[in-house]
Scaffold this motif. Structure first.
Motif, PDB file in Angstrom:
ATOM      1  N   SER A  58       0.951  -1.060  -0.122  1.00  0.00           N
ATOM      2  CA  SER A  58       0.031   0.142   0.081  1.00  0.00           C
ATOM      3  C   SER A  58       0.808   1.092  -0.098  1.00  0.00           C
ATOM      4  O   SER A  58       2.155   1.376   0.448  1.00  0.00           O
ATOM      5  CB  SER A  58      -1.086  -0.061   1.228  1.00  0.00           C
ATOM      6  OG  SER A  58      -1.713   1.270   1.205  1.00  0.00           O
ATOM      7  N   VAL A  59       0.219   2.007  -0.859  1.00  0.00           N
ATOM      8  CA  VAL A  59       1.077   3.588  -0.718  1.00  0.00           C
ATOM      9  C   VAL A  59      -0.129   4.744  -0.251  1.00  0.00           C
ATOM     10  O   VAL A  59      -1.397   4.464  -0.834  1.00  0.00           O
ATOM     11  CB  VAL A  59       1.480   3.829  -1.956  1.00  0.00           C
ATOM     12  CG1 VAL A  59       2.230   5.464  -2.269  1.00  0.00           C
ATOM     13  CG2 VAL A  59       2.728   3.057  -2.400  1.00  0.00           C
ATOM     14  N   TYR A  60       0.367   5.657   0.442  1.00  0.00           N
ATOM     15  CA  TYR A  60      -0.686   6.591   0.839  1.00  0.00           C
ATOM     16  C   TYR A  60      -0.008   8.067   0.784  1.00  0.00           C
ATOM     17  O   TYR A  60       1.442   8.144   0.921  1.00  0.00           O
ATOM     18  CB  TYR A  60      -1.337   6.369   2.194  1.00  0.00           C
ATOM     19  CG  TYR A  60      -0.036   6.563   3.263  1.00  0.00           C
ATOM     20  CD1 TYR A  60       0.381   5.214   3.802  1.00  0.00           C
ATOM     21  CD2 TYR A  60       0.033   7.874   4.097  1.00  0.00           C
ATOM     22  CE1 TYR A  60       1.224   5.437   4.746  1.00  0.00           C
ATOM     23  CE2 TYR A  60       0.905   7.837   5.080  1.00  0.00           C
ATOM     24  CZ  TYR A  60       1.741   6.568   5.336  1.00  0.00           C
ATOM     25  OH  TYR A  60       2.546   6.746   6.488  1.00  0.00           O
ATOM     26  N   LEU A  61      -0.762   9.140   0.497  1.00  0.00           N
ATOM     27  CA  LEU A  61      -0.393  10.532   0.707  1.00  0.00           C
ATOM     28  C   LEU A  61      -1.722  11.111   1.374  1.00  0.00           C
ATOM     29  O   LEU A  61      -2.738  11.020   0.837  1.00  0.00           O
ATOM     30  CB  LEU A  61      -0.132  11.048  -0.490  1.00  0.00           C
ATOM     31  CG  LEU A  61       0.488  12.566  -0.318  1.00  0.00           C
ATOM     32  CD1 LEU A  61       1.871  12.744  -1.519  1.00  0.00           C
ATOM     33  CD2 LEU A  61      -0.663  13.388  -0.650  1.00  0.00           C
ATOM     34  N   MET A  62      -1.578  11.587   2.613  1.00  0.00           N
ATOM     35  CA  MET A  62      -2.553  12.428   3.133  1.00  0.00           C
ATOM     36  C   MET A  62      -1.942  13.804   3.358  1.00  0.00           C
ATOM     37  O   MET A  62      -0.737  14.115   3.708  1.00  0.00           O
ATOM     38  CB  MET A  62      -2.727  11.696   4.709  1.00  0.00           C
ATOM     39  CG  MET A  62      -3.157  10.120   4.561  1.00  0.00           C
ATOM     40  SD  MET A  62      -4.360   9.818   3.748  1.00  0.00           S
ATOM     41  CE  MET A  62      -4.558   8.107   3.552  1.00  0.00           C
ATOM     42  N   THR A 102      -3.122   3.531  -2.609  1.00  0.00           N
ATOM     43  CA  THR A 102      -3.353   2.344  -3.442  1.00  0.00           C
ATOM     44  C   THR A 102      -3.283   1.070  -2.628  1.00  0.00           C
ATOM     45  O   THR A 102      -2.551   1.087  -1.412  1.00  0.00           O
ATOM     46  CB  THR A 102      -1.908   2.195  -4.441  1.00  0.00           C
ATOM     47  OG1 THR A 102      -0.652   2.056  -3.644  1.00  0.00           O
ATOM     48  CG2 THR A 102      -1.735   3.774  -5.346  1.00  0.00           C
ATOM     49  N   LEU A 103      -3.840   0.235  -3.164  1.00  0.00           N
ATOM     50  CA  LEU A 103      -3.647  -1.115  -2.603  1.00  0.00           C
ATOM     51  C   LEU A 103      -3.240  -2.215  -3.726  1.00  0.00           C
ATOM     52  O   LEU A 103      -3.644  -2.275  -4.660  1.00  0.00           O
ATOM     53  CB  LEU A 103      -5.034  -1.649  -2.063  1.00  0.00           C
ATOM     54  CG  LEU A 103      -5.629  -0.806  -0.982  1.00  0.00           C
ATOM     55  CD1 LEU A 103      -7.059  -1.310  -0.457  1.00  0.00           C
ATOM     56  CD2 LEU A 103      -4.667  -1.193   0.451  1.00  0.00           C
ATOM     57  N   GLY A 104      -2.143  -2.961  -3.368  1.00  0.00           N
ATOM     58  CA  GLY A 104      -1.680  -3.792  -4.387  1.00  0.00           C
ATOM     59  C   GLY A 104      -1.285  -5.243  -3.995  1.00  0.00           C
ATOM     60  O   GLY A 104      -1.228  -5.640  -2.883  1.00  0.00           O
TER      61      GLY A 104
END
Length: 331
Positions: free
Chosen positions: A107-111, A136-138
């Protein structure tokens, strides 16, 4: 004969990587740009020349073919405080099932923090707030095709949302790595974030178009369609020195994105007994800054776990700098 073939391959690589690219930079023409930010301290410290260097769980963020080089099971976590108080990070867990291959979830995140909404009538703020939520979820799979060639694939769910607008889409990452057996020379490529065009939900008032904001009532517009940030990465790395306690590796990447000019990255890594590592790199086509530095520490914890702690500093020019930390656990 084998050495001549390897020299020919290197010459072809150099010809490809020094070919002048297009000068027009179609920036701002894609969505999901948080996926373009390099994940993890090791890759960042190498100037993001990491298409063939990424191994184990973190490889899902650079080239999924590198998943096979991480041993049996790995957990990878990274966190970066990005400019403007944006939090960027990711995590991946990989598991190897013998000859079947290696699987991973990631997973990748930007908050962002809450930001106050402004308008033509209230340029200093309306008192209402909004924030961005991107992630994203991969699910990844990689395996060796031969003892020197591996391939990998990642399928991802991509989600971006702000206020009442957002989209969900799928995308694919594909990669391969060829290990020549000559001084650790590797050749690799990956295509990242390939997917369909997307459209944000809802509509908006276009204040650059009189036919949208002057009528009473105003006439909202639908959002246009945009591409995801597709990136083609080609990379190579070679051990300049590899003795008992010392290893020095150089790496180079050529990156062709669909929303910018070609980028050329170089990096070097020195390792002492594969325990203490120093890294540096440079991003030649970077809009701001370009120099990167970093270090890492690898240690055994008990008999069944290896811990890797890495740090990277990146010069971002007008955006000052970033400090990235990542943690890897092999078990």
């Amino acid at each position: 004969m084998q050495n001549k073939s390897l020299i020919l391959i290197l010459l072809i690589v150099l010809m490809v990587t020094v070919t002048p690219g297009e000068t027009f930079a179609p920036v701002g023409t894609v969505v999901g740009q948080f996926m373009e930010i390099g994940m993890g301290a090791k890759g960042a410290a190498m100037g993001e020349a990491y298409t063939t260097g990424a191994s184990g769980a973190e490889a899902v963020f650079w080239n999924p073919a590198g998943l096979v080089d991480g041993g049996n099971n790995q957990l990878f976590v990274s966190q970066t405080q990005w400019p403007a108080d944006m939090a960027f990070g990711g995590a991946a867990l990989s598991m190897t099932f013998g000859n079947l291959g290696t699987f991973a979830i990631s997973s990748v995140y930007l908050m962002t923090d809450d930001m106050e909404i402004t308008s033509l009538d209230a340029p200093n703020g309306t008192g209402d707030f909004f924030s961005l939520s991107n992630y994203t979820l991969g699910l990844s799979y990689a395996r060796y095709l031969t003892d020197r060639v591996s391939v990998g694939l990642t399928g991802k769910l991509v989600r971006e949302e702000y206020l009442d607008h957002g989209y969900s889409a799928w995308s694919l990452d594909l990669g391969s790595i060829y290990r020549t057996g000559f001084h650790g020379l590797k050749l690799g490529m990956s295509i990242m974030h390939f997917g369909p065009e997307i459209r944000f939900s809802g509509d908006y008032i276009d204040y650059s178009d009189q036919q949208s904001y002057l009528p009473d009532p105003q006439v909202p517009k639908e959002f246009e369609t945009y591409s995801l940030p597709v990136m083609f990465r080609f990379g190579t790395s070679i051990d300049l020195m590899n003795k008992m306690d010392h290893r020095l590796t150089a790496a180079g990447d050529m990156i062709h994105p669909n929303n910018n000019v070609e980028q050329y990255n170089l990096g070097v890594e020195y390792a002492f007994r594969e325990m203490v590592t120093l890294r540096s790199g440079y991003k030649f086509a970077s809009d701001e800054g370009g120099l990167t530095l970093g270090a890492g520490l690898r240690m055994a914890v008990m008999d069944w776990t290896t811990l890797c702690i890495d740090y990277a500093y990146s010069d971002l020019g007008l955006l000052t700098n970033s400090h990235r930390f990542s943690l890897g656990i092999s078990f």
